[in-house]
Enzyme design. Structure first.
Site, PDB file in Angstrom:
ATOM      1  N   HIS B  73       0.871  -1.190   0.000  1.00  0.00           N
ATOM      2  CA  HIS B  73       0.000   0.000   0.000  1.00  0.00           C
ATOM      3  C   HIS B  73       0.902   1.233   0.000  1.00  0.00           C
ATOM      4  CE1 HIS B  73      -3.075   2.804   1.846  1.00  0.00           C
ATOM      5  NE2 HIS B  73      -3.779   2.201   0.924  1.00  0.00           N
ATOM      6  N   ARG B 133      -3.076  -0.964  -8.672  1.00  0.00           N
ATOM      7  CA  ARG B 133      -4.415  -0.468  -8.383  1.00  0.00           C
ATOM      8  C   ARG B 133      -4.280   0.990  -7.985  1.00  0.00           C
ATOM      9  NH1 ARG B 133      -6.724  -0.303  -2.588  1.00  0.00           N
ATOM     10  NH2 ARG B 133      -5.297   1.456  -2.789  1.00  0.00           N
ATOM     11  N   HIS B 291     -35.564 -20.626  22.933  1.00  0.00           N
ATOM     12  CA  HIS B 291     -34.485 -20.893  21.982  1.00  0.00           C
ATOM     13  C   HIS B 291     -33.833 -22.244  22.270  1.00  0.00           C
ATOM     14  CE1 HIS B 291     -33.687 -16.640  20.281  1.00  0.00           C
ATOM     15  NE2 HIS B 291     -34.844 -16.621  20.880  1.00  0.00           N
TER      16      HIS B 291
HETATM   17  O1  LIG Z   1      -6.034   2.601  -0.416  1.00  0.00           O
HETATM   18  C1  LIG Z   1      -7.243   2.476  -0.161  1.00  0.00           C
HETATM   19  O2  LIG Z   1      -8.102   2.208  -1.015  1.00  0.00           O
HETATM   20  C2  LIG Z   1      -7.744   2.605   1.236  1.00  0.00           C
HETATM   21  C3  LIG Z   1      -6.945   3.569   2.078  1.00  0.00           C
HETATM   22  C4  LIG Z   1      -7.616   3.620   3.411  1.00  0.00           C
HETATM   23  O3  LIG Z   1      -7.288   2.905   4.336  1.00  0.00           O
HETATM   24  C5  LIG Z   1      -8.845   4.425   3.515  1.00  0.00           C
HETATM   25  O4  LIG Z   1      -9.088   5.278   2.664  1.00  0.00           O
HETATM   26  O5  LIG Z   1      -9.574   4.213   4.498  1.00  0.00           O
END
Ligand SMILES: O=C(O)CCC(=O)C(=O)O
Ligand SMILES: O=C(O)CCC(=O)C(=O)O
Ligand SMILES: [Cu+2]
Ligand SMILES: [Cu+2]
Lengths: 329, 329
Positions: B73, B133, B291
């Site tokens: 990420h 992505r 139940h």
């Molecule tokens: O990279 C992403 O799509 C999510 C990042 C993230 O943790 C968020 O926007 O809550």
């Protein structure tokens, strides 16, 4: 939103079905008082016939003189109804399982028998001048003809509200909205109540879907405690109303919510779950570097609920490995 | 369901943003191995540039040789992308805040600048033969023109999937479904990912709504841990798939889920929340008299998930005041 929307808290009934829950008389009184302080308009209590202790509890809680209306959750059996009517509750929440599963494995009765049992009891409660709701337990696994046949009879007999519980947590928001809308249209003269279990993790969303479909009474418990993994939580519904239906909030004192949630958690000897909206320990804690940096500039960057509105404060966690020089998370 | 649906677990990235989470090297390896045993097809790791320790962790986890694809990420910054490309990750999950709130209080850039930053990096990752992505952080508070302008450029540059995170937990199932459908129709050649925070208690329902709108990648974490009160939980999504999309389940080994949930809870030194689907301590505990009586005859009366399918057993609590002679709850 045309109709007035009421939350009904069932912490002392559904909540006591939660594994490990057992509230003392003092705890019950405190919970009812705290719910009243938050502004929850209806509170559901267990059936007075359950035990002498339960009956005494119902009497004592009614004596508190809360603004909230107290109702007893009662089977459609004459003795149970009569025992409840001997207490000064505002009304009775009657229920009867209508799904094939419950008719086969629980009470073993046919639809005609359910109607024969329920109708005179509904009339009886009305004749006493009390409020009566009739709920079709396991409504979302019930055949539509069976469900509507029972509701038709209950409404005809004088039920002021009908209840559609998702007893096993199987419904989706779309199904809930559709079914509630169908009933709201078919029974325009009565209220509609929804009660959603959380087995598939959608209790809050389903309850909001019911509101959108036309329900006027939504069941919750404090922290969402209940059978198995519980039902919709009061804090979840308040978070939803805060964001999406602020016009429903003025009758609530949101600053009283944290104490209520903490009190019930302590009484159960558990922690508030970390996923609980609003009152989870970390609900207003910001941790990743890009989050903390932005939140220090303006909390709205990563906050849609203002903790101050709930008597809480945010915490910006600058000690983790996600902050500091290499803060990139 | 036309497209293949992938769950992406972000316990080691989003989950480490959870207050109090800090996984050791050994815990990270165990979590990845357990996720792989459950059958989760994608696992998100933190950005290798965060620290030498993080970079080493990413290398080590890639060396495990999991069936699951590991992605990093990563911010849309050249140094961050280059550092990630030096590790053997399958691909990069890029993200950039597109809402007014994040553009004002986080990075301070305009939409044109976001595109100027992101496009060459997307091309760069593709040129290296890796998966990429591109996600619009805070998509659900972003202006639709801004959002689509950025996505158009990202897709044109070669992004194989676009991500719509509900970064602050403000979206409703209906909004999520509509927005995801709109993007699935506009970008038929790429995948669509959803990531839902739980601030208003609807993370699981929103994630299922994304699936229904056409998303092919759904973000979860173990137990739903993450910033503030977290995101959708793996167990919540598996419970949903079990009930509503069983055709998606064959690639999962559901009996491995309890160990994974327990391991992460232990690593965090917390209990599994009692509202967690499937693995909550009481998820298969039946308590009220009507139940327990029915469940002893046939568990389907009050159970839609079979605990045996998850390597668990039910518990019928006959010791509480709700059972026995006066069992009426
Ligand atoms: O990279 C992403 O799509 C999510 C990042 C993230 O943790 C968020 O926007 O809550
Ligand atoms: O009386 C009701 O509507 C709800 C009963 C109950 O707890 C349920 O069906 O889950
Ligand atoms: Cu219930
Ligand atoms: Cu997130």
């Amino acid at each position: 939103m045309r109709r007035e929307i009421q939350l009904l808290d069932s912490t002392l009934r559904e909540g006591e079905q939660f594994a490990g829950a057992y509230f003392s008389a003092e705890q019950r009184r405190s919970i009812v008082s705290l719910l009243d302080a938050v502004g929850v308009p209806m509170i559901e209590l267990p059936s007075p016939i359950a035990s002498p202790d339960t009956r005494q509890a119902v009497e004592d809680l009614c004596a508190l003189g809360t603004r909230a209306k107290l109702v007893a959750h009662v089977r459609c059996a004459e003795a149970d109804v009569l025992a409840a009517l001997e207490t000064p509750v505002y009304g009775l929440n009657l229920f009867y399982g209508t799904s094939t599963e419950l008719r086969s494995f629980s009470h073993g009765r046919r639809i005609e028998q359910i109607i024969t049992d329920a109708v005179p009891l509904i009339k009886r409660v009305r004749a006493e001048g009390r409020y009566v709701r009739f709920s079709a337990e396991d409504a979302f696994r019930s055949d539509l003809i069976d469900l509507l046949t029972v509701f038709d009879a209950a409404v005809e007999a004088g039920a002021q509200r009908i209840g559609l519980p998702d007893t096993v947590g199987v419904a989706t928001p779309r199904e809930v909205e559709r079914m509630i809308r169908l009933c709201a249209e078919r029974y325009p003269g009565v209220g509609i109540e929804f009660h959603g279990h959380n087995d598939t993790g959608c209790a809050i969303a389903n309850t909001v879907a019911a509101l959108e479909g036309g329900a006027d009474c939504l069941d919750v418990t404090v922290l969402g405690i209940g059978e198995r993994n519980g039902i919709a939580s009061l804090s979840g519904l308040l978070a939803q109303m805060y964001i999406h239906y602020p016009e429903l909030l003025p009758s609530y004192d949101l600053t009283r919510l944290p104490l209520l949630d903490q009190y019930v958690a302590q009484s159960l000897n558990v922690a508030i779950p970390f996923n609980n909206p609003i009152t989870a320990p970390g609900a207003f804690t910001h941790r990743a570097g890009i989050h903390t940096k932005a939140v220090l500039r303006n909390p709205r960057a990563y906050e849609i609920l203002n903790p101050l509105d709930f008597g809480l404060v945010r915490s910006v966690d600058v000690g983790s490995r996600y902050t500091g020089r290499y803060a990139v998370g």
